[in-house]
Design a protein around this motif. Sequence first.
Motif, PDB file in Angstrom:
ATOM      1  N   ILE A 135      62.052  25.652  16.304  1.00 54.73           N
ATOM      2  CA  ILE A 135      63.302  25.655  14.998  1.00 54.73           C
ATOM      3  C   ILE A 135      62.272  25.518  13.787  1.00 54.73           C
ATOM      4  O   ILE A 135      62.841  26.414  12.695  1.00 54.73           O
ATOM      5  N   GLY A 136      61.234  24.930  13.737  1.00 55.29           N
ATOM      6  CA  GLY A 136      60.404  24.690  12.301  1.00 55.29           C
ATOM      7  C   GLY A 136      59.977  26.202  11.787  1.00 55.29           C
ATOM      8  O   GLY A 136      60.192  26.503  10.920  1.00 55.29           O
ATOM      9  N   LYS A 137      59.145  26.560  12.945  1.00 60.17           N
ATOM     10  CA  LYS A 137      58.533  27.954  12.660  1.00 60.17           C
ATOM     11  C   LYS A 137      59.496  28.817  12.285  1.00 60.17           C
ATOM     12  O   LYS A 137      59.262  29.806  11.315  1.00 60.17           O
ATOM     13  N   LEU A 138      60.578  28.931  13.266  1.00 63.58           N
ATOM     14  CA  LEU A 138      61.750  29.784  12.750  1.00 63.58           C
ATOM     15  C   LEU A 138      62.356  29.790  11.350  1.00 63.58           C
ATOM     16  O   LEU A 138      62.550  30.887  10.533  1.00 63.58           O
ATOM     17  N   ALA A 139      62.490  28.432  11.016  1.00 61.69           N
ATOM     18  CA  ALA A 139      63.198  28.264   9.737  1.00 61.69           C
ATOM     19  C   ALA A 139      62.213  28.943   8.718  1.00 61.69           C
ATOM     20  O   ALA A 139      62.690  29.368   7.625  1.00 61.69           O
ATOM     21  N   VAL A 140      60.928  28.753   8.629  1.00 62.07           N
ATOM     22  CA  VAL A 140      59.803  29.206   7.689  1.00 62.07           C
ATOM     23  C   VAL A 140      60.021  30.607   7.644  1.00 62.07           C
ATOM     24  O   VAL A 140      60.055  31.252   6.544  1.00 62.07           O
ATOM     25  N   CYS A 141      59.530  31.125   8.773  1.00 63.91           N
ATOM     26  CA  CYS A 141      59.661  32.573   9.036  1.00 63.91           C
ATOM     27  C   CYS A 141      60.818  33.450   8.619  1.00 63.91           C
ATOM     28  O   CYS A 141      60.615  34.223   7.908  1.00 63.91           O
ATOM     29  N   GLY A 142      62.077  32.915   8.919  1.00 62.83           N
ATOM     30  CA  GLY A 142      63.077  33.495   8.801  1.00 62.83           C
ATOM     31  C   GLY A 142      63.349  33.640   7.298  1.00 62.83           C
ATOM     32  O   GLY A 142      63.743  34.647   6.560  1.00 62.83           O
ATOM     33  N   ASP A 153      59.325  14.897  18.836  1.00 63.55           N
ATOM     34  CA  ASP A 153      59.642  16.222  18.658  1.00 63.55           C
ATOM     35  C   ASP A 153      59.729  16.542  17.049  1.00 63.55           C
ATOM     36  O   ASP A 153      59.359  17.811  16.829  1.00 63.55           O
ATOM     37  N   LEU A 154      60.026  15.546  16.408  1.00 67.95           N
ATOM     38  CA  LEU A 154      60.327  15.817  14.911  1.00 67.95           C
ATOM     39  C   LEU A 154      58.756  16.205  14.364  1.00 67.95           C
ATOM     40  O   LEU A 154      58.614  17.301  13.493  1.00 67.95           O
ATOM     41  N   GLU A 155      57.810  15.491  14.786  1.00 69.34           N
ATOM     42  CA  GLU A 155      56.443  15.649  14.307  1.00 69.34           C
ATOM     43  C   GLU A 155      55.991  17.071  14.518  1.00 69.34           C
ATOM     44  O   GLU A 155      55.281  17.774  14.046  1.00 69.34           O
ATOM     45  N   LYS A 156      56.296  17.437  15.953  1.00 68.58           N
ATOM     46  CA  LYS A 156      55.947  18.681  16.456  1.00 68.58           C
ATOM     47  C   LYS A 156      56.399  19.837  15.583  1.00 68.58           C
ATOM     48  O   LYS A 156      55.920  20.917  15.106  1.00 68.58           O
ATOM     49  N   ILE A 157      57.575  19.481  15.347  1.00 67.97           N
ATOM     50  CA  ILE A 157      58.640  20.691  14.408  1.00 67.97           C
ATOM     51  C   ILE A 157      57.899  20.751  12.921  1.00 67.97           C
ATOM     52  O   ILE A 157      57.520  21.882  12.463  1.00 67.97           O
ATOM     53  N   LEU A 158      57.555  19.593  12.344  1.00 67.20           N
ATOM     54  CA  LEU A 158      57.204  19.574  10.971  1.00 67.20           C
ATOM     55  C   LEU A 158      55.634  20.290  10.901  1.00 67.20           C
ATOM     56  O   LEU A 158      55.269  21.027  10.088  1.00 67.20           O
ATOM     57  N   THR A 159      54.683  20.034  11.959  1.00 67.10           N
ATOM     58  CA  THR A 159      53.453  20.637  12.187  1.00 67.10           C
ATOM     59  C   THR A 159      53.424  22.000  12.215  1.00 67.10           C
ATOM     60  O   THR A 159      52.817  22.683  11.596  1.00 67.10           O
ATOM     61  N   SER A 160      54.434  22.662  12.770  1.00 64.37           N
ATOM     62  CA  SER A 160      54.854  24.094  13.302  1.00 64.37           C
ATOM     63  C   SER A 160      55.168  24.577  11.809  1.00 64.37           C
ATOM     64  O   SER A 160      54.725  25.719  11.230  1.00 64.37           O
ATOM     65  N   MET A 161      56.023  23.920  11.140  1.00 60.63           N
ATOM     66  CA  MET A 161      56.534  24.345   9.934  1.00 60.63           C
ATOM     67  C   MET A 161      55.422  24.443   8.746  1.00 60.63           C
ATOM     68  O   MET A 161      55.405  25.399   7.842  1.00 60.63           O
ATOM     69  N   ASP A 165      73.067  18.750  17.313  1.00 62.81           N
ATOM     70  CA  ASP A 165      72.532  19.190  18.675  1.00 62.81           C
ATOM     71  C   ASP A 165      70.897  19.054  18.279  1.00 62.81           C
ATOM     72  O   ASP A 165      70.221  19.815  17.976  1.00 62.81           O
ATOM     73  N   LYS A 166      70.449  17.887  18.343  1.00 58.26           N
ATOM     74  CA  LYS A 166      68.968  17.258  18.058  1.00 58.26           C
ATOM     75  C   LYS A 166      68.475  17.633  16.427  1.00 58.26           C
ATOM     76  O   LYS A 166      68.244  16.381  15.764  1.00 58.26           O
ATOM     77  N   ILE A 167      68.525  18.746  16.050  1.00 59.72           N
ATOM     78  CA  ILE A 167      68.084  18.931  14.658  1.00 59.72           C
ATOM     79  C   ILE A 167      68.527  20.297  14.176  1.00 59.72           C
ATOM     80  O   ILE A 167      68.618  21.325  14.925  1.00 59.72           O
ATOM     81  N   PHE A 168      69.262  20.566  12.845  1.00 56.74           N
ATOM     82  CA  PHE A 168      69.582  21.614  12.223  1.00 56.74           C
ATOM     83  C   PHE A 168      68.420  21.568  10.886  1.00 56.74           C
ATOM     84  O   PHE A 168      68.218  20.586  10.356  1.00 56.74           O
ATOM     85  N   VAL A 169      68.088  22.695  10.634  1.00 49.00           N
ATOM     86  CA  VAL A 169      67.306  22.896   9.513  1.00 49.00           C
ATOM     87  C   VAL A 169      67.960  23.852   8.471  1.00 49.00           C
ATOM     88  O   VAL A 169      68.264  24.954   8.802  1.00 49.00           O
ATOM     89  N   ASN A 170      67.805  23.633   7.319  1.00 47.79           N
ATOM     90  CA  ASN A 170      68.150  24.624   6.060  1.00 47.79           C
ATOM     91  C   ASN A 170      66.861  24.715   5.175  1.00 47.79           C
ATOM     92  O   ASN A 170      66.104  23.856   5.044  1.00 47.79           O
TER      93      ASN A 170
END
Length: 337
Positions: free
Chosen positions: A71-78, A107-115, A140-145
């Motif tokens: 979800i982190g990579k997706l948020a940046v790329c999108g 999991d949060l750190e993995k997402i931030l690393t990806s972002m 549901d775990k995490i939403f990102v804007n």
Amino acid sequence: MIGDKILLAHGDGGLLTHELISNLFLRHFENSILKTMSDAATLPLEIEKGRLVVTTDSFVIKPIFFPGGDIGKLAVCGTVNDLAVSGAVPRYLTASFILEEGLPLADLEKILTSMAEAARMAGVTIIAGDTKVVERGNADKIFVNTTGVGLVPEGVELGYHRVEEGDVVILNGNIGEHGLAVVSRREGLEFESDIISDCTCLNSITQDLLFQYKGIKLMRDPTRGGVATTVKEIALATNKDIFLFEDRIPISDEVRWAAEMLGLDPLYLANEGKFIAVVSPQEAPDIVAALRRLPQGQQASIIGEVKKGQGNVFLKTSLGATKLIDMLAGEQLPRIC
């Protein structure tokens, strides 16, 4: 930091909130603007020439980790891609997080690393953000804007008003990979070969193309609703008909087979690393050749033509028939971006 999961106290503005931001978010996103920790970021923008572009998007994908991304990579790329297909050079992002109580901090750190990695690759800086924590079961775990800021250089002008009869439609590569990668992980499906999401930032490609080819008139990224819905939106906005050629639309054998097995139409599957460009017919062959020299464009193809009409999209099938194409009605696959 206390514990290994997100607690409600991580969102109360107190000590744990401070620790979460300082020890996790700032560690991954650190830059001179963000580390001032002000209520608002001050941007050193110079826009004497060109135009400022702002876009925002929210990401609620399930599962949050999928083949080819998260979800982190997706948020940046999108968000970067929304700026890129507007003709802009992406500069800054903001990122806000709705975290569910109990989310593992790993999991949060993995997402931030990806972002952070996706932002670095795209050349954008994350300059502001926010975190909120909600009770277990209320998310549901995490939403990102993410909100993106970019600059359209002087001389770049994309828009529906530039589309003319005789223009052609270019697609940079295989369709449907993101949608099927997400649903396969969500449903625990196993195919003969892995289907990987095409999630990637496109700004380096679009910037180079816009610099070289003035015949590029419009760009869009076919995310939710897929190629079919995006092309239909272009047809309606320009009040012209667009003819797509089924045998020229690039689809991998894996996606074609999996979509057929699941009863899904690849034309409506989401993509996160593809763009559609409407270009002058004179420059189209050179643009396709340029794309095919890039990893993200090796299957680039001219997939359609713009003709006089009233906003219709027609698919010329490989069997010689003509099929009317409309927008996606309802959700073919919910929670995919």
